[in-house]
Design a protein around this motif. Structure first.
Motif, PDB file in Angstrom:
ATOM      1  N   THR A  55      17.026  83.273  66.171  1.00 58.90           N
ATOM      2  CA  THR A  55      18.442  82.927  66.301  1.00 58.90           C
ATOM      3  C   THR A  55      18.878  81.976  65.192  1.00 58.90           C
ATOM      4  OG1 THR A  55      18.284  83.187  68.695  1.00 58.90           O
ATOM      5  CG2 THR A  55      20.171  81.962  67.861  1.00 58.90           C
ATOM      6  N   GLY A  56      18.068  80.965  64.925  1.00 54.94           N
ATOM      7  CA  GLY A  56      18.401  80.004  63.876  1.00 54.94           C
ATOM      8  C   GLY A  56      18.453  80.651  62.505  1.00 54.94           C
ATOM      9  N   PHE A  57      17.509  81.543  62.229  1.00 53.29           N
ATOM     10  CA  PHE A  57      17.511  82.235  60.944  1.00 53.29           C
ATOM     11  C   PHE A  57      18.767  83.083  60.786  1.00 53.29           C
ATOM     12  CE2 PHE A  57      16.389  85.934  58.322  1.00 53.29           C
ATOM     13  CZ  PHE A  57      16.055  85.291  57.148  1.00 53.29           C
ATOM     14  N   VAL A  58      19.125  83.800  61.847  1.00 53.46           N
ATOM     15  CA  VAL A  58      20.307  84.666  61.781  1.00 53.46           C
ATOM     16  C   VAL A  58      21.573  83.829  61.577  1.00 53.46           C
ATOM     17  CG1 VAL A  58      21.752  86.242  63.128  1.00 53.46           C
ATOM     18  CG2 VAL A  58      19.281  86.565  63.078  1.00 53.46           C
ATOM     19  N   PHE A  59      21.730  82.748  62.318  1.00 55.82           N
ATOM     20  CA  PHE A  59      22.906  81.893  62.143  1.00 55.82           C
ATOM     21  C   PHE A  59      22.978  81.322  60.726  1.00 55.82           C
ATOM     22  CE2 PHE A  59      23.730  81.579  66.754  1.00 55.82           C
ATOM     23  CZ  PHE A  59      25.112  81.594  66.735  1.00 55.82           C
ATOM     24  N   SER A  60      21.841  80.899  60.191  1.00 56.51           N
ATOM     25  CA  SER A  60      21.831  80.325  58.846  1.00 56.51           C
ATOM     26  C   SER A  60      22.243  81.352  57.802  1.00 56.51           C
ATOM     27  CB  SER A  60      20.442  79.774  58.522  1.00 56.51           C
ATOM     28  OG  SER A  60      20.110  78.726  59.379  1.00 56.51           O
ATOM     29  N   VAL A  61      21.686  82.555  57.905  1.00 56.51           N
ATOM     30  CA  VAL A  61      22.005  83.601  56.929  1.00 56.51           C
ATOM     31  C   VAL A  61      23.463  84.034  57.064  1.00 56.51           C
ATOM     32  CG1 VAL A  61      21.513  85.992  56.287  1.00 56.51           C
ATOM     33  CG2 VAL A  61      19.641  84.407  56.668  1.00 56.51           C
ATOM     34  N   VAL A  62      23.946  84.171  58.285  1.00 59.21           N
ATOM     35  CA  VAL A  62      25.338  84.573  58.490  1.00 59.21           C
ATOM     36  C   VAL A  62      26.293  83.505  57.950  1.00 59.21           C
ATOM     37  CG1 VAL A  62      27.096  84.943  60.274  1.00 59.21           C
ATOM     38  CG2 VAL A  62      24.922  86.139  60.404  1.00 59.21           C
ATOM     39  N   GLY A  63      26.000  82.242  58.207  1.00 60.58           N
ATOM     40  CA  GLY A  63      26.862  81.166  57.721  1.00 60.58           C
ATOM     41  C   GLY A  63      26.922  81.122  56.206  1.00 60.58           C
ATOM     42  N   LEU A  64      25.766  81.229  55.544  1.00 57.76           N
ATOM     43  CA  LEU A  64      25.740  81.205  54.086  1.00 57.76           C
ATOM     44  C   LEU A  64      26.405  82.449  53.496  1.00 57.76           C
ATOM     45  CD1 LEU A  64      24.801  79.614  51.619  1.00 57.76           C
ATOM     46  CD2 LEU A  64      22.658  80.887  51.732  1.00 57.76           C
ATOM     47  N   SER A  65      26.158  83.601  54.080  1.00 51.66           N
ATOM     48  CA  SER A  65      26.766  84.842  53.594  1.00 51.66           C
ATOM     49  C   SER A  65      28.281  84.802  53.753  1.00 51.66           C
ATOM     50  CB  SER A  65      26.209  86.042  54.355  1.00 51.66           C
ATOM     51  OG  SER A  65      24.826  86.136  54.183  1.00 51.66           O
ATOM     52  N   LEU A  66      28.739  84.325  54.872  1.00 54.10           N
ATOM     53  CA  LEU A  66      30.181  84.240  55.106  1.00 54.10           C
ATOM     54  C   LEU A  66      30.837  83.292  54.109  1.00 54.10           C
ATOM     55  CD1 LEU A  66      32.421  85.200  57.018  1.00 54.10           C
ATOM     56  CD2 LEU A  66      31.901  83.249  58.470  1.00 54.10           C
ATOM     57  N   LEU A  67      30.171  82.205  53.809  1.00 51.94           N
ATOM     58  CA  LEU A  67      30.703  81.240  52.842  1.00 51.94           C
ATOM     59  C   LEU A  67      30.812  81.866  51.454  1.00 51.94           C
ATOM     60  CD1 LEU A  67      31.503  78.216  52.479  1.00 51.94           C
ATOM     61  CD2 LEU A  67      29.167  77.860  51.721  1.00 51.94           C
ATOM     62  N   VAL A  68      29.775  82.567  51.042  1.00 57.98           N
ATOM     63  CA  VAL A  68      29.766  83.170  49.708  1.00 57.98           C
ATOM     64  C   VAL A  68      30.770  84.318  49.624  1.00 57.98           C
ATOM     65  CG1 VAL A  68      28.340  84.497  48.095  1.00 57.98           C
ATOM     66  CG2 VAL A  68      27.413  82.452  49.174  1.00 57.98           C
ATOM     67  N   LEU A  69      30.803  85.165  50.634  1.00 58.25           N
ATOM     68  CA  LEU A  69      31.691  86.320  50.590  1.00 58.25           C
ATOM     69  C   LEU A  69      33.169  85.957  50.688  1.00 58.25           C
ATOM     70  CD1 LEU A  69      29.667  88.885  52.720  1.00 58.25           C
ATOM     71  CD2 LEU A  69      29.970  88.848  50.253  1.00 58.25           C
TER      72      LEU A  69
END
Length: 159
Positions: A55-69
């Motif tokens: 769960t933590g990995f998914v939240f981290s990747v989603v947050g960073l991806s959303l920021l970049v995109l």
């Protein structure tokens, strides 16, 4: 006089070994054997999962991806995802450290690192947007002509 000896006969051959129970399998071929008593596979209890690490990995990747995109426009959502990712990943890492499960230690570590990177970039993006608005790079009330909007976007992108 010597006693007459009868010719000696060889001893009778040993009885054949008792047939092995093969439980419906063909008898073993020379050079091959059956597994030890208990069958072909041994039951192993399932290893408990590590949901917080995933769960933590998914939240981290989603947050960073959303920021970049979104070019930093989703800073608040990305910041929340990054914080959640770090907290959940740390809980997953602690679960491995306590010996509750051996699974996903690396995933938890990656979630912590990516989450902190996302938090840092979210903070920088928020500061950048606030400065851009405060210094007049974007005037919210004017709307401006298409040329002014293009120049403001070019200024934000860095062209």
């Amino acid at each position: 006089m010597q006693p007459v000896q009868e010719p000696q006969q060889p001893p009778p051959p040993p009885p054949p070994p008792a047939p092995q129970q093969t439980y419906g399998y063909p008898p073993p071929q020379p050079g091959y054997g059956y597994p030890p008593q208990g069958g072909w596979a041994y039951y192993q209890p399932p290893v408990p999962g590590n949901g917080p690490a995933v769960t933590g990995f998914v939240f981290s990747v989603v947050g960073l991806s959303l920021l970049v995109l979104s070019f930093g426009l989703s800073t608040i959502v990305s910041l929340g995802c990054g914080i959640t990712g770090v907290l959940c990943s740390r809980a997953g890492k602690q679960k491995v450290d306590r010996g509750e499960t051996p699974k996903h230690r690396g995933l938890a570590r990656a979630g912590v690192i990516i989450g902190w990177v996302g938090i840092g970039l979210s903070i920088l993006a928020t500061i950048g947007w606030v400065l851009l608005i405060a210094l007049g790079g974007i005037d919210e009330g004017s709307g401006g002509s298409p040329g002014e909007v293009r120049s403001a976007v070019a200024l934000m992108v860095g062209r």
